[in-house]
Design an enzyme around this catalytic site. Structure first.
Site, PDB file in Angstrom:
ATOM      1  N   HIS A 255     -10.657  -5.466   8.279  1.00 33.89           N
ATOM      2  CA  HIS A 255     -11.075  -5.258   6.894  1.00 33.89           C
ATOM      3  C   HIS A 255     -12.402  -4.708   7.004  1.00 33.89           C
ATOM      4  CE1 HIS A 255      -8.003  -8.073   6.694  1.00 33.89           C
ATOM      5  NE2 HIS A 255      -8.073  -7.794   5.380  1.00 33.89           N
TER       6      HIS A 255
ATOM      7  N   GLU B 239       0.821  -1.234   0.093  1.00 33.11           N
ATOM      8  CA  GLU B 239       0.104   0.003   0.092  1.00 33.11           C
ATOM      9  C   GLU B 239       0.838   1.375  -0.034  1.00 33.11           C
ATOM     10  OE1 GLU B 239      -2.354  -3.422   0.984  1.00 33.11           O
ATOM     11  OE2 GLU B 239      -0.723  -2.498   1.983  1.00 33.11           O
TER      12      GLU B 239
END
Length: 337
Positions: A141, A71
């Site tokens: 998540h 990321e």
């Protein structure tokens, strides 16, 4: 196909879910501007883990490509493409929670570099971030971290709640020459609505009154806009008319629309899926009491998620998300003042 009347005249609309509206916005902007590129984890041939980039790799080839699970590199690459490559990147992090991995690049770099360099560069990056509780994905998540970035000068924050808003805001975000964080609630991907065809833009920083009302203002974001609208229907049967205001962008924040509604109703409930402490509702509440304290008939109320990690259990996670029943109960409390 049908048409609706707007201030701009007759507009053709069609029914799409939010996933389809996002794909349509991405398609139109990539066709319009060859400097746009889309990349991230599984956004290419797989079409995105939530299907929100399906078919784009086949249509645009190497302008839509997969990246490693990295990321920090994804966001850093987007920044470099924007400031030195003359490109308009649209990176996606597979889950919005992963923005924590790239926090330095987002918090310190995206929003600040233009100003640190005397305004000599533009940073037209639209970072797409799926958020929200959906199907037992667990504490890393399922989060809604958008309020973190209200404390980051230079970043703009979009949180659409309908397919039409998703299309109009995303197209505006991609054309914006400053960085935009675009938060998409995963449950909303399957929610359908009428979406204008073609050149449809919603300016950043313009809230929307999703339902007119006179007794209480419910300010809601993302999925909770739908929850608030359902609660408002039930409240109407009790004789309570709730006005539902969707900020649509948390930065810039359209306090004018919010304050006009608050001054009309005198009662305020703010609802979001973010944790209650330090959520966007805290900032909105603070600004309301600074500007409209003496217009209030009751204390400002907030409903958010509890300040604990989100459970893995599909059963337990439902207790984190504000419910229609909670909204009705709190509104009834407010009506007692």
């Amino acid at each position: 196909m049908m048409t609706i009347s707007t201030n701009a005249g007759e507009v053709k609309v069609k029914t799409l879910n939010m996933r389809q509206a996002i794909i349509e916005a991405l398609t139109e902007e990539m066709e319009r501007d060859p400097s746009t590129v889309l990349f991230g984890e599984d956004v290419g041939k797989f079409g995105g883990v939530f299907g929100a980039t399906k078919g784009l790799h086949e249509k645009f080839g190497n302008r839509v490509f997969d990246t490693p699970i990295a990321e920090t590199t994804i966001v850093a690459a987007a920044l470099g493409m924007a400031i030195s490559g003359g490109m308009r990147p649209i990176p996606e992090l597979q889950f919005g929670d992963f923005v924590g991995v790239a926090f330095d690049e987002v918090f310190h770099k995206l929003g600040k570099w233009r100003w640190m360099h005397g305004g000599q560069m533009e940073v037209p990056v639209t970072l797409r971030l799926p958020i929200g509780i959906a199907g037992g994905a667990g504490p890393e998540h399922s989060q809604s971290p958008q309020a973190l970035f209200m404390h980051a000068p230079g970043l703009q924050i979009c949180v659409p709640s309908t397919p039409a808003d998703a299309k109009g805001l995303l197209k505006s975000a991609i054309r914006e020459n400053n960085p935009v964080l675009f938060f998409e609630h995963k449950v909303l991907y399957d929610v359908k609505g009428e979406v204008p065809e073609g050149e449809y833009l919603i300016p950043l920083g313009k809230a929307d009154i999703k339902r007119e009302g006179s007794d209480v203002t419910i300010i809601a974001t993302a999925l909770q806009v739908q929850t608030a609208l359902n609660a408002a229907k039930s409240l109407a049967k009790q004789g309570v008319e709730a006005e539902v205001v969707d900020p649509r962008t948390l930065a810039p924040l359209d306090m004018e629309t919010i304050l006009n509604s608050v001054r009309k109703t005198g009662r305020v409930l703010i609802v979001h899926e973010e944790p209650t402490t330090g959520g966007s509702g805290a900032e909105i509440s603070a600004q309301i009491q600074e500007e409209a304290l003496f217009d209030l008939h009751a204390p400002i109320k907030r409903i958010g998620s509890p300040d604990v990690p989100i459970a893995q259990s599909i059963y337990l996670e439902q207790f984190y998300r504000p419910s229609e029943e909670q909204i009705i109960d709190v509104v009834n409390e407010l009506m007692e003042y």
